[in-house]
Motif scaffolding. Structure first.
Motif, PDB file in Angstrom:
ATOM      1  N   HIS A 122      65.104  39.284  37.592  1.00 16.67           N
ATOM      2  CA  HIS A 122      65.012  38.786  36.239  1.00 16.67           C
ATOM      3  C   HIS A 122      66.242  38.832  35.503  1.00 16.67           C
ATOM      4  CE1 HIS A 122      61.042  41.043  37.032  1.00 16.67           C
ATOM      5  NE2 HIS A 122      61.733  42.258  37.479  1.00 16.67           N
ATOM      6  N   ASP A 123      67.257  37.839  35.855  1.00 13.68           N
ATOM      7  CA  ASP A 123      67.993  37.251  34.976  1.00 13.68           C
ATOM      8  C   ASP A 123      67.319  36.161  33.771  1.00 13.68           C
ATOM      9  OD1 ASP A 123      68.043  35.265  37.334  1.00 13.68           O
ATOM     10  OD2 ASP A 123      70.347  35.862  37.420  1.00 13.68           O
ATOM     11  N   LYS A 124      66.686  35.982  34.349  1.00 14.97           N
ATOM     12  CA  LYS A 124      65.792  34.673  32.839  1.00 14.97           C
ATOM     13  C   LYS A 124      66.052  35.559  32.023  1.00 14.97           C
ATOM     14  CE  LYS A 124      63.209  32.048  36.108  1.00 14.97           C
ATOM     15  NZ  LYS A 124      61.725  32.990  37.026  1.00 14.97           N
ATOM     16  N   ASP A 125      66.036  36.286  31.886  1.00 19.09           N
ATOM     17  CA  ASP A 125      66.295  37.525  30.477  1.00 19.09           C
ATOM     18  C   ASP A 125      68.290  36.974  30.306  1.00 19.09           C
ATOM     19  OD1 ASP A 125      63.455  37.587  29.610  1.00 19.09           O
ATOM     20  OD2 ASP A 125      63.564  39.171  31.181  1.00 19.09           O
ATOM     21  N   LEU A 126      68.099  37.558  30.353  1.00 17.73           N
ATOM     22  CA  LEU A 126      69.571  37.628  29.999  1.00 17.73           C
ATOM     23  C   LEU A 126      70.284  36.071  29.782  1.00 17.73           C
ATOM     24  CD1 LEU A 126      71.399  39.918  33.133  1.00 17.73           C
ATOM     25  CD2 LEU A 126      70.437  40.212  30.813  1.00 17.73           C
ATOM     26  N   ALA A 127      69.915  35.005  30.780  1.00 13.92           N
ATOM     27  CA  ALA A 127      69.854  33.709  30.318  1.00 13.92           C
ATOM     28  C   ALA A 127      69.552  33.253  29.171  1.00 13.92           C
ATOM     29  CB  ALA A 127      69.507  32.718  31.248  1.00 13.92           C
ATOM     30  N   TRP A 128      68.630  34.129  28.372  1.00 14.97           N
ATOM     31  CA  TRP A 128      67.959  33.875  27.052  1.00 14.97           C
ATOM     32  C   TRP A 128      68.920  34.501  26.131  1.00 14.97           C
ATOM     33  CZ3 TRP A 128      65.925  37.438  23.742  1.00 14.97           C
ATOM     34  CH2 TRP A 128      64.962  36.700  22.581  1.00 14.97           C
ATOM     35  N   ILE A 129      69.106  35.196  26.696  1.00 11.77           N
ATOM     36  CA  ILE A 129      69.937  35.890  25.482  1.00 11.77           C
ATOM     37  C   ILE A 129      71.128  35.627  25.616  1.00 11.77           C
ATOM     38  CG2 ILE A 129      71.210  37.474  25.703  1.00 11.77           C
ATOM     39  CD1 ILE A 129      69.709  39.581  26.451  1.00 11.77           C
ATOM     40  N   LYS A 130      72.093  34.989  26.601  1.00  9.63           N
ATOM     41  CA  LYS A 130      72.683  34.107  26.305  1.00  9.63           C
ATOM     42  C   LYS A 130      72.782  32.532  25.420  1.00  9.63           C
ATOM     43  CE  LYS A 130      76.489  31.597  29.998  1.00  9.63           C
ATOM     44  NZ  LYS A 130      76.518  30.330  29.490  1.00  9.63           N
ATOM     45  N   LYS A 131      71.364  32.064  25.724  1.00 11.68           N
ATOM     46  CA  LYS A 131      71.114  31.068  25.053  1.00 11.68           C
ATOM     47  C   LYS A 131      70.946  31.442  23.359  1.00 11.68           C
ATOM     48  CE  LYS A 131      67.595  27.647  24.874  1.00 11.68           C
ATOM     49  NZ  LYS A 131      66.901  27.591  25.025  1.00 11.68           N
ATOM     50  N   ILE A 132      70.402  32.289  23.068  1.00  8.97           N
ATOM     51  CA  ILE A 132      70.594  33.332  22.150  1.00  8.97           C
ATOM     52  C   ILE A 132      71.500  33.305  20.936  1.00  8.97           C
ATOM     53  CG2 ILE A 132      69.474  34.453  20.452  1.00  8.97           C
ATOM     54  CD1 ILE A 132      67.073  32.568  21.190  1.00  8.97           C
ATOM     55  N   LEU A 133      72.630  33.786  21.558  1.00  7.06           N
ATOM     56  CA  LEU A 133      73.702  34.121  21.044  1.00  7.06           C
ATOM     57  C   LEU A 133      74.807  32.961  21.662  1.00  7.06           C
ATOM     58  CD1 LEU A 133      73.881  38.078  22.338  1.00  7.06           C
ATOM     59  CD2 LEU A 133      72.883  37.604  19.863  1.00  7.06           C
ATOM     60  N   HIS A 134      74.494  31.900  22.018  1.00  3.60           N
ATOM     61  CA  HIS A 134      75.883  31.449  22.727  1.00  3.60           C
ATOM     62  C   HIS A 134      77.402  31.784  22.696  1.00  3.60           C
ATOM     63  CE1 HIS A 134      72.612  28.721  20.232  1.00  3.60           C
ATOM     64  NE2 HIS A 134      73.072  29.551  19.328  1.00  3.60           N
ATOM     65  N   ALA A 135      76.799  32.355  23.912  1.00  6.95           N
ATOM     66  CA  ALA A 135      77.949  33.402  24.292  1.00  6.95           C
ATOM     67  C   ALA A 135      77.958  33.980  25.940  1.00  6.95           C
ATOM     68  CB  ALA A 135      78.586  34.632  23.113  1.00  6.95           C
ATOM     69  N   GLY A 136      79.276  34.485  26.012  1.00  8.17           N
ATOM     70  CA  GLY A 136      79.122  35.013  27.267  1.00  8.17           C
ATOM     71  C   GLY A 136      79.125  33.870  29.000  1.00  8.17           C
ATOM     72  N   TYR A 137      78.554  35.053  30.128  1.00  7.39           N
ATOM     73  CA  TYR A 137      78.840  34.305  31.597  1.00  7.39           C
ATOM     74  C   TYR A 137      78.046  35.157  32.228  1.00  7.39           C
ATOM     75  CZ  TYR A 137      82.961  37.387  32.349  1.00  7.39           C
ATOM     76  OH  TYR A 137      83.380  38.537  32.486  1.00  7.39           O
ATOM     77  N   LEU A 138      76.912  34.648  33.187  1.00  9.95           N
ATOM     78  CA  LEU A 138      76.457  35.649  33.692  1.00  9.95           C
ATOM     79  C   LEU A 138      76.893  34.989  35.108  1.00  9.95           C
ATOM     80  CD1 LEU A 138      72.591  33.875  32.793  1.00  9.95           C
ATOM     81  CD2 LEU A 138      73.370  35.997  32.790  1.00  9.95           C
ATOM     82  N   SER A 139      76.903  36.669  36.321  1.00  7.95           N
ATOM     83  CA  SER A 139      77.050  36.593  36.602  1.00  7.95           C
ATOM     84  C   SER A 139      75.902  37.567  37.834  1.00  7.95           C
ATOM     85  CB  SER A 139      78.659  37.288  37.545  1.00  7.95           C
ATOM     86  OG  SER A 139      78.448  38.433  36.538  1.00  7.95           O
ATOM     87  N   ARG A 140      75.943  37.696  39.107  1.00  3.21           N
ATOM     88  CA  ARG A 140      75.583  38.378  39.595  1.00  3.21           C
ATOM     89  C   ARG A 140      76.174  38.493  40.772  1.00  3.21           C
ATOM     90  NH1 ARG A 140      70.466  34.547  42.349  1.00  3.21           N
ATOM     91  NH2 ARG A 140      69.826  34.661  40.573  1.00  3.21           N
ATOM     92  N   ARG A 141      75.641  40.298  41.091  1.00  4.65           N
ATOM     93  CA  ARG A 141      76.666  41.138  41.757  1.00  4.65           C
ATOM     94  C   ARG A 141      76.121  41.595  42.941  1.00  4.65           C
ATOM     95  NH1 ARG A 141      76.942  46.022  37.093  1.00  4.65           N
ATOM     96  NH2 ARG A 141      75.209  46.924  38.947  1.00  4.65           N
TER      97      ARG A 141
END
Length: 159
Positions: free
Chosen positions: A50-69
């Motif tokens: 469900h990491d698409k939701d994290l990508a959405w948050i990143k887009k809204i906040l214009h910040a951060g980086y996503l990583s898969r553990r």
């Protein structure tokens, strides 16, 4: 448009309350003069499916980086004093469970945005240690927590 944006921030704040963390740490660093640095982080966690939701948050906040553990989880991490301060100010009106953490990390960011390790006074450093200790009491931690004496030693605040 304003209320739609507020709805997005309210959703993100709820996500942070449930599946996120707000951290303020003192980290060892070999490339700095004191050998340590302060670090603030907002982190959101989610099953990788469900990491698409994290990508959405990143887009809204214009910040951060996503990583898969390796354990099937994904993280959205946001670092940096000014970045974290700005985002916490946006989310603060909507946060419910982590109000104290938000307040503490915002107060640390105010000091950290204005000063570097070289320009901080002993009073500044002691305030930051107090914030770390108060935050430790609020957050769940899997590792052993540092004591005031440990932090003072790292920051050369012991007599």
């Amino acid at each position: 448009m304003g209320s739609q944006q507020n709805n997005k921030y309210a959703y993100i704040a709820g996500f942070l309350d449930g599946d996120g963390s707000i951290m303020f740490q003192l980290k060892k660093r070999s490339d700095s003069t004191k050998g340590i640095r302060f670090m603030v982080t907002i982190c959101f966690y989610q099953d990788t499916r469900h990491d698409k939701d994290l990508a959405w948050i990143k887009k809204i906040l214009h910040a951060g980086y996503l990583s898969r553990r390796n354990d099937g989880m994904s993280e959205l991490r946001i670092n940096g004093f000014k970045e974290v301060e700005n985002i916490l100010r946006l989310l603060k009106p909507f946060v419910r469970f982590k109000k104290i953490q938000v307040r503490l990390v915002l107060s640390a960011c105010i000091i950290l945005v204005k000063k570097t390790m070289r320009t901080m006074t002993k009073t500044d450093l002691k305030k930051l240690v107090k914030i770390i200790l108060l935050l430790q009491k609020q957050n769940y931690a899997t590792r052993e927590k540092k004591t005031q004496e440990d932090l003072y030693r790292l920051l050369c605040l012991t007599p």
